[in-house]
Design a protein around this motif. Structure first.
Motif, short mmCIF file in Angstrom:
data_model
loop_
_atom_site.label_atom_id
_atom_site.label_comp_id
_atom_site.label_asym_id
_atom_site.label_seq_id
_atom_site.Cartn_x
_atom_site.Cartn_y
_atom_site.Cartn_z
N HIS A 68 0.84 -1.21 0.00
CA HIS A 68 0.00 0.00 0.00
C HIS A 68 0.87 1.26 0.00
N LEU A 69 1.89 1.28 0.83
CA LEU A 69 2.77 2.45 0.89
C LEU A 69 3.50 2.67 -0.43
N ARG A 70 3.91 1.61 -1.07
CA ARG A 70 4.58 1.76 -2.38
C ARG A 70 3.62 2.35 -3.42
N ARG A 71 2.38 1.89 -3.40
CA ARG A 71 1.39 2.38 -4.38
C ARG A 71 1.02 3.84 -4.14
N THR A 72 1.01 4.27 -2.88
CA THR A 72 0.53 5.61 -2.55
C THR A 72 1.64 6.62 -2.30
N MET A 73 2.88 6.18 -2.33
CA MET A 73 4.01 7.07 -2.10
C MET A 73 4.11 8.09 -3.23
N ARG A 74 4.43 9.32 -2.87
CA ARG A 74 4.61 10.35 -3.90
C ARG A 74 5.68 9.92 -4.90
#
Length: 122
Positions: free
Chosen positions: A38-44
């Motif tokens: 999730h963090l990889r997908r939503t990281m700027r």
């Protein structure tokens, strides 16, 4: 380039409280992988990695993780660091899934990170 480091652990607790939540605890590898993905997908786009506080602590004298049944995936060899001030744990997620340097790091609660994992218990 990481994000904007401005979240110490006490601020992380308050961020979650404002959302009627607690700092999140990673209980197993499946949860860890879901959070990381999730963090990889939503990281700027312009961020290479992100560091977020989680609700796992470490006894600096013994090296024991608290709570004892928490899932851990350490950043690299040499972690956790035995240091009386490094009592809190955050996780580093690199945008590149195969990057070697990512995982959990123990640090003083005064270090500034990018954010916090919050969880709402139902």
């Amino acid at each position: 380039m990481p994000g904007k480091w401005d979240v110490v652990y006490s601020k992380a607790v308050n961020i979650c409280k404002k959302r009627n939540a607690d700092v999140g605890l990673i209980r197993d590898e499946e949860s860890y992988n879901a959070i990381v993905n999730h963090l990889r997908r939503t990281m700027r786009r312009d961020w290479a990695w992100v560091g977020i506080w989680i609700r796992i602590h470490i006894d600096s004298r013994t090296g024991d993780v608290i709570p004892a049944n928490s899932f851990t995936k350490w950043y690299s060899d040499g972690f956790p660091v035995r240091d009386k001030d490094r009592t809190n744990i955050y996780t580093v997620v690199n945008k590149k899934p195969n990057e070697r340097y990512q995982g959990m790091v123990n640090a003083p609660p005064t270090w500034e990170r990018d954010g916090v994992l919050c969880e709402i218990l139902i």
